[in-house]
Design an enzyme around this catalytic site. Structure first.
Site, PDB file in Angstrom:
ATOM      1  N   SER A 110      20.902 -10.034 -16.356  1.00 56.94           N
ATOM      2  CA  SER A 110      21.672  -8.864 -15.924  1.00 56.94           C
ATOM      3  C   SER A 110      21.035  -8.297 -14.658  1.00 56.94           C
ATOM      4  CB  SER A 110      21.647  -7.821 -17.035  1.00 56.94           C
ATOM      5  OG  SER A 110      22.055  -6.571 -16.539  1.00 56.94           O
ATOM      6  N   SER A 111      21.856  -7.620 -13.847  1.00 54.97           N
ATOM      7  CA  SER A 111      21.324  -7.064 -12.593  1.00 54.97           C
ATOM      8  C   SER A 111      20.275  -5.981 -12.860  1.00 54.97           C
ATOM      9  CB  SER A 111      22.462  -6.486 -11.743  1.00 54.97           C
ATOM     10  OG  SER A 111      23.132  -5.462 -12.441  1.00 54.97           O
ATOM     11  N   CYS A 112      20.216  -5.451 -14.107  1.00 57.76           N
ATOM     12  CA  CYS A 112      19.247  -4.387 -14.396  1.00 57.76           C
ATOM     13  C   CYS A 112      17.826  -4.911 -14.552  1.00 57.76           C
ATOM     14  CB  CYS A 112      19.654  -3.602 -15.621  1.00 57.76           C
ATOM     15  SG  CYS A 112      19.356  -4.512 -17.114  1.00 57.76           S
ATOM     16  N   TYR A 139      15.384  -3.762 -22.615  1.00 61.12           N
ATOM     17  CA  TYR A 139      16.407  -4.805 -22.443  1.00 61.12           C
ATOM     18  C   TYR A 139      16.051  -5.683 -21.239  1.00 61.12           C
ATOM     19  CZ  TYR A 139      21.208  -6.361 -21.161  1.00 61.12           C
ATOM     20  OH  TYR A 139      22.330  -7.081 -20.817  1.00 61.12           O
ATOM     21  N   LYS A 143      15.217  -9.718 -21.035  1.00 63.48           N
ATOM     22  CA  LYS A 143      15.977 -10.623 -20.159  1.00 63.48           C
ATOM     23  C   LYS A 143      15.056 -11.317 -19.152  1.00 63.48           C
ATOM     24  CE  LYS A 143      20.121 -10.034 -21.746  1.00 63.48           C
ATOM     25  NZ  LYS A 143      20.932 -11.176 -22.183  1.00 63.48           N
ATOM     26  N   HIS A 182      29.658   0.742 -22.069  1.00 64.47           N
ATOM     27  CA  HIS A 182      29.392   0.920 -20.637  1.00 64.47           C
ATOM     28  C   HIS A 182      30.403   1.909 -20.048  1.00 64.47           C
ATOM     29  CE1 HIS A 182      27.443  -3.107 -21.275  1.00 64.47           C
ATOM     30  NE2 HIS A 182      26.520  -2.483 -20.589  1.00 64.47           N
TER      31      HIS A 182
HETATM   32  N1  LIG Z   1      28.685  -6.401 -20.349  1.00 58.37           N
HETATM   33  C1  LIG Z   1      28.057  -6.285 -19.193  1.00 58.37           C
HETATM   34  O1  LIG Z   1      28.324  -5.387 -18.374  1.00 58.37           O
HETATM   35  C2  LIG Z   1      26.991  -7.284 -18.819  1.00 58.37           C
HETATM   36  C3  LIG Z   1      26.578  -8.282 -19.667  1.00 58.37           C
HETATM   37  N2  LIG Z   1      25.583  -9.161 -19.272  1.00 58.37           N
HETATM   38  C4  LIG Z   1      25.075 -10.203 -20.172  1.00 58.37           C
HETATM   39  O2  LIG Z   1      26.111 -11.067 -20.588  1.00 58.37           O
HETATM   40  C5  LIG Z   1      25.878 -11.515 -21.927  1.00 58.37           C
HETATM   41  C6  LIG Z   1      27.090 -11.233 -22.789  1.00 58.37           C
HETATM   42  O3  LIG Z   1      27.340  -9.830 -22.781  1.00 58.37           O
HETATM   43  P1  LIG Z   1      28.694  -9.234 -23.386  1.00 58.37           P
HETATM   44  O4  LIG Z   1      29.689 -10.320 -23.520  1.00 58.37           O
HETATM   45  O5  LIG Z   1      29.004  -8.028 -22.600  1.00 58.37           O
HETATM   46  O6  LIG Z   1      28.199  -8.777 -24.827  1.00 58.37           O
HETATM   47  P2  LIG Z   1      29.086  -8.545 -26.144  1.00 58.37           P
HETATM   48  O7  LIG Z   1      28.369  -7.525 -26.940  1.00 58.37           O
HETATM   49  O8  LIG Z   1      30.501  -8.320 -25.779  1.00 58.37           O
HETATM   50  O9  LIG Z   1      28.986  -9.951 -26.884  1.00 58.37           O
HETATM   51  C7  LIG Z   1      27.779 -10.412 -27.436  1.00 58.37           C
HETATM   52  C8  LIG Z   1      28.106 -11.469 -28.466  1.00 58.37           C
HETATM   53  O10 LIG Z   1      26.874 -11.911 -29.047  1.00 58.37           O
HETATM   54  C9  LIG Z   1      27.035 -11.997 -30.456  1.00 58.37           C
HETATM   55  N3  LIG Z   1      25.749 -11.818 -31.111  1.00 58.37           N
HETATM   56  C10 LIG Z   1      24.906 -10.762 -31.015  1.00 58.37           C
HETATM   57  N4  LIG Z   1      23.831 -10.944 -31.807  1.00 58.37           N
HETATM   58  C11 LIG Z   1      23.995 -12.154 -32.416  1.00 58.37           C
HETATM   59  C12 LIG Z   1      23.226 -12.902 -33.350  1.00 58.37           C
HETATM   60  N5  LIG Z   1      22.065 -12.441 -33.833  1.00 58.37           N
HETATM   61  N6  LIG Z   1      23.715 -14.091 -33.763  1.00 58.37           N
HETATM   62  C13 LIG Z   1      24.890 -14.548 -33.314  1.00 58.37           C
HETATM   63  N7  LIG Z   1      25.652 -13.895 -32.421  1.00 58.37           N
HETATM   64  C14 LIG Z   1      25.216 -12.707 -31.989  1.00 58.37           C
HETATM   65  C15 LIG Z   1      27.983 -10.859 -30.782  1.00 58.37           C
HETATM   66  O11 LIG Z   1      28.585 -11.030 -32.022  1.00 58.37           O
HETATM   67  P3  LIG Z   1      28.819  -9.735 -32.965  1.00 58.37           P
HETATM   68  O12 LIG Z   1      29.662  -8.799 -32.147  1.00 58.37           O
HETATM   69  O13 LIG Z   1      29.498 -10.294 -34.155  1.00 58.37           O
HETATM   70  O14 LIG Z   1      27.438  -9.197 -33.232  1.00 58.37           O
HETATM   71  C16 LIG Z   1      28.974 -10.962 -29.616  1.00 58.37           C
HETATM   72  O15 LIG Z   1      29.967 -11.913 -29.861  1.00 58.37           O
HETATM   73  C17 LIG Z   1      24.615 -10.787 -22.414  1.00 58.37           C
HETATM   74  O16 LIG Z   1      23.507 -11.632 -22.274  1.00 58.37           O
HETATM   75  C18 LIG Z   1      24.496  -9.623 -21.454  1.00 58.37           C
HETATM   76  O17 LIG Z   1      23.159  -9.274 -21.284  1.00 58.37           O
HETATM   77  C19 LIG Z   1      25.027  -9.083 -18.036  1.00 58.37           C
HETATM   78  C20 LIG Z   1      25.413  -8.112 -17.152  1.00 58.37           C
HETATM   79  C21 LIG Z   1      26.397  -7.120 -17.485  1.00 58.37           C
HETATM   80  C1  LIG Z   2      25.239  -3.522 -17.478  1.00 57.38           C
HETATM   81  C2  LIG Z   2      24.127  -2.510 -17.536  1.00 57.38           C
HETATM   82  O1  LIG Z   2      24.519  -1.402 -18.325  1.00 57.38           O
HETATM   83  C3  LIG Z   2      23.551  -0.339 -18.524  1.00 57.38           C
HETATM   84  O2  LIG Z   2      23.152   0.213 -17.343  1.00 57.38           O
HETATM   85  P1  LIG Z   2      24.096   1.103 -16.429  1.00 57.38           P
HETATM   86  O3  LIG Z   2      24.499   0.319 -15.229  1.00 57.38           O
HETATM   87  O4  LIG Z   2      23.417   2.386 -16.178  1.00 57.38           O
HETATM   88  O5  LIG Z   2      25.417   1.197 -17.302  1.00 57.38           O
HETATM   89  P2  LIG Z   2      26.473   2.239 -17.859  1.00 57.38           P
HETATM   90  O6  LIG Z   2      27.756   1.556 -17.662  1.00 57.38           O
HETATM   91  O7  LIG Z   2      26.151   2.675 -19.237  1.00 57.38           O
HETATM   92  O8  LIG Z   2      26.366   3.541 -16.901  1.00 57.38           O
HETATM   93  C4  LIG Z   2      26.624   3.471 -15.537  1.00 57.38           C
HETATM   94  C5  LIG Z   2      26.634   4.842 -14.927  1.00 57.38           C
HETATM   95  O9  LIG Z   2      27.815   5.528 -15.358  1.00 57.38           O
HETATM   96  C6  LIG Z   2      27.488   6.839 -15.837  1.00 57.38           C
HETATM   97  N1  LIG Z   2      28.486   7.279 -16.813  1.00 57.38           N
HETATM   98  C7  LIG Z   2      29.358   8.289 -16.632  1.00 57.38           C
HETATM   99  N2  LIG Z   2      30.095   8.509 -17.727  1.00 57.38           N
HETATM  100  C8  LIG Z   2      29.696   7.548 -18.609  1.00 57.38           C
HETATM  101  C9  LIG Z   2      30.118   7.271 -19.948  1.00 57.38           C
HETATM  102  O10 LIG Z   2      30.981   7.909 -20.526  1.00 57.38           O
HETATM  103  N3  LIG Z   2      29.497   6.213 -20.559  1.00 57.38           N
HETATM  104  C10 LIG Z   2      28.534   5.469 -19.933  1.00 57.38           C
HETATM  105  N4  LIG Z   2      27.988   4.417 -20.606  1.00 57.38           N
HETATM  106  N5  LIG Z   2      28.094   5.747 -18.674  1.00 57.38           N
HETATM  107  C11 LIG Z   2      28.687   6.784 -18.038  1.00 57.38           C
HETATM  108  C12 LIG Z   2      26.077   6.673 -16.387  1.00 57.38           C
HETATM  109  O11 LIG Z   2      25.432   7.923 -16.519  1.00 57.38           O
HETATM  110  C13 LIG Z   2      25.458   5.753 -15.323  1.00 57.38           C
HETATM  111  O12 LIG Z   2      25.060   6.517 -14.203  1.00 57.38           O
HETATM  112  C14 LIG Z   2      22.371  -0.919 -19.213  1.00 57.38           C
HETATM  113  O13 LIG Z   2      22.745  -1.311 -20.476  1.00 57.38           O
HETATM  114  C15 LIG Z   2      21.800  -2.099 -18.470  1.00 57.38           C
HETATM  115  O14 LIG Z   2      20.840  -2.691 -19.261  1.00 57.38           O
HETATM  116  C16 LIG Z   2      22.847  -3.094 -18.038  1.00 57.38           C
HETATM  117  O15 LIG Z   2      22.642  -4.291 -17.999  1.00 57.38           O
END
Ligand SMILES: NC(=O)C1=CN([C@@H]2O[C@H](COP(=O)(O)OP(=O)(O)OC[C@H]3O[C@@H](n4cnc5c(N)ncnc54)[C@H](OP(=O)(O)O)[C@@H]3O)[C@@H](O)[C@H]2O)C=CC1
Ligand SMILES: C[C@H]1O[C@H](OP(=O)(O)OP(=O)(O)OC[C@H]2O[C@@H](n3cnc4c(=O)[nH]c(N)nc43)[C@H](O)[C@@H]2O)[C@@H](O)[C@@H](O)C1=O
Length: 322
Positions: A110-112, A139, A143, A182
């Site tokens: 992830s970009s974080c 987190y 990663k 998010h």
């Molecule tokens: N969403 C975002 O903005 C971003 C995501 N990423 C990365 O992309 C990847 C996918 O993220 P995203 O699709 O958003 O996440 P989701 O939470 O949408 O999906 C994660 C999946 O992993 C499964 N999972 C979690 N724990 C287990 C376990 N112990 N055994 C088997 N399956 C498991 C979950 O199943 P269940 O729900 O049943 O637990 C779910 O299907 C991650 O590595 C994340 O860090 C990177 C940057 C941004």
């Molecule tokens: C993908 C990324 O996601 C997380 O980091 P983040 O970028 O900070 O993500 P966020 O989407 O939660 O927030 C983005 C911004 O938005 C603002 N904000 C406003 N109002 C709401 C609100 O209602 N909810 C949330 N969640 N944020 C809000 C919030 O305060 C912040 O300034 C980490 O999990 C990190 O580990 C990671 O990988």
């Protein structure tokens, strides 16, 4: 004509935001045999069961989308889960992938994971050059361990494991939980609720000043399919033992949280005021990715933020009612 065997791909976490987008992209290509297991069928915490699954199904390729994922508040309030769950899943999958001879693995970072205050746009080589953002340090460290695992396996065992660093993602099937999600799904839900209730104001966390780069999930699915399907020479170059095997995946531009809130407000067709709650954390001020490496390989994101938001809101309405 040579009859090439279809590569067998295991998509871990195939029902999540990224996993489901990866499934759509790979299925559209029609050139892979895809294998999946739900969380209930295979808990990736269980190293022995994970290894058994890999040894019996013998995937050629793995896309590692299974992880503990959440927004800024979820990360801040459950740091142990974000650190330990991700480390546990990674240990199981790397161990099993190596033991069963997986040819290519794509690990999702992830970009974080980059330093909080690093120069913008963020280049891959800025990893580990400064302190992390406190709200997601556990987190990010898990990663970073995943990136280091890819590199260590490539160095010690000449594997081909590649780590992708996607920017903030959104799209169909996202998590719309009011606190744990998010920002984009949270705001879609909150603006929609305000429209239904006839509210005149909506709360936005933080100052509205942080900048974020948003990518539509289908684009990240396409990027994964593109990278997985690279010719051997390109994939080998990205995962060569002397190379940090990571690549940024983003759109190359960002917006402020205030601007994105205005865009969601327009997509939902709600009229009213935005109220900024500065007791909530802003997190990282900016994390715009430099996507030169990916563009040089020939891939670019297609979906504009406006079009992606509209499609996501339509999906929200389908799932959660008009
Ligand atoms: N969403 C975002 O903005 C971003 C995501 N990423 C990365 O992309 C990847 C996918 O993220 P995203 O699709 O958003 O996440 P989701 O939470 O949408 O999906 C994660 C999946 O992993 C499964 N999972 C979690 N724990 C287990 C376990 N112990 N055994 C088997 N399956 C498991 C979950 O199943 P269940 O729900 O049943 O637990 C779910 O299907 C991650 O590595 C994340 O860090 C990177 C940057 C941004
Ligand atoms: C993908 C990324 O996601 C997380 O980091 P983040 O970028 O900070 O993500 P966020 O989407 O939660 O927030 C983005 C911004 O938005 C603002 N904000 C406003 N109002 C709401 C609100 O209602 N909810 C949330 N969640 N944020 C809000 C919030 O305060 C912040 O300034 C980490 O999990 C990190 O580990 C990671 O990988």
């Amino acid at each position: 004509m040579e009859n090439k065997k279809m590569k067998k791909v295991y998509v871990a976490g195939h029902r999540g935001l990224v996993g489901s987008a990866t499934m759509r992209a790979l299925e559209a290509l029609g050139s892979y045999e895809i294998i999946t297991r739900t969380h209930d069928e295979l808990d990736l915490f269980d190293r022995s069961e994970t290894r058994k699954f890999f040894m019996s199904r013998r995937p050629d390729y793995v896309v590692m989308c299974a992880a503990k994922v959440g927004g800024i508040l979820a990360n801040a309030s459950s740091p142990v889960d974000f650190l330990h769950n991700n480390l546990a899943i990674q240990l199981s999958v790397f161990d099993a992938a190596y033991a069963s001879g997986v040819e290519r693995m794509i690990f999702l970072g992830s970009s974080c994971i980059y330093p909080r205050d690093c120069p913008q746009p963020i280049r891959e080589e800025y990893l580990l050059t400064g302190p992390l953002e406190a709200t997601n340090r556990p987190y990010a460290l898990a990663k970073i361990a995943g990136v280091e695992s890819c590199w260590s396996f490539n160095r010690q065992y000449q594997t081909r494991y590649l780590a992708l660093m996607p920017t903030n993602l959104y799209g169909p099937g996202d998590n719309y939980h009011p606190e744990n999600s998010h920002v984009l799904p949270a705001l879609i839900r909150r603006f929609h609720q305000a429209k239904i209730n006839g509210d005149t104001s909506v709360e936005i966390w933080g100052s509205g000043k942080p900048r974020r780069e948003f990518m539509y999930s289908s684009d990240v699915g396409d990027a994964i399919a593109f990278l997985l399907g690279l010719p051997d020479s390109d994939f080998d170059a990205l995962t060569a033992p002397d190379t940090a095997p990571l690549i940024n995946v983003g759109v190359g531009e960002d917006v402020t949280i205030r601007e994105v809130a205005e865009l969601v407000k327009a997509a939902v067709c709600w009229e009213g005021n935005l109220v900024f709650d500065t007791t909530k954390p802003d997190g990282t001020p900016r994390k715009l990715l430099d996507v030169t490496r990916l563009r040089n390989l020939g891939w670019k994101a297609k979906t504009s933020l406006g079009a992606g938001l509209q499609a996501t809101y339509e999906d929200f309405l389908r799932l959660h009612g008009a």
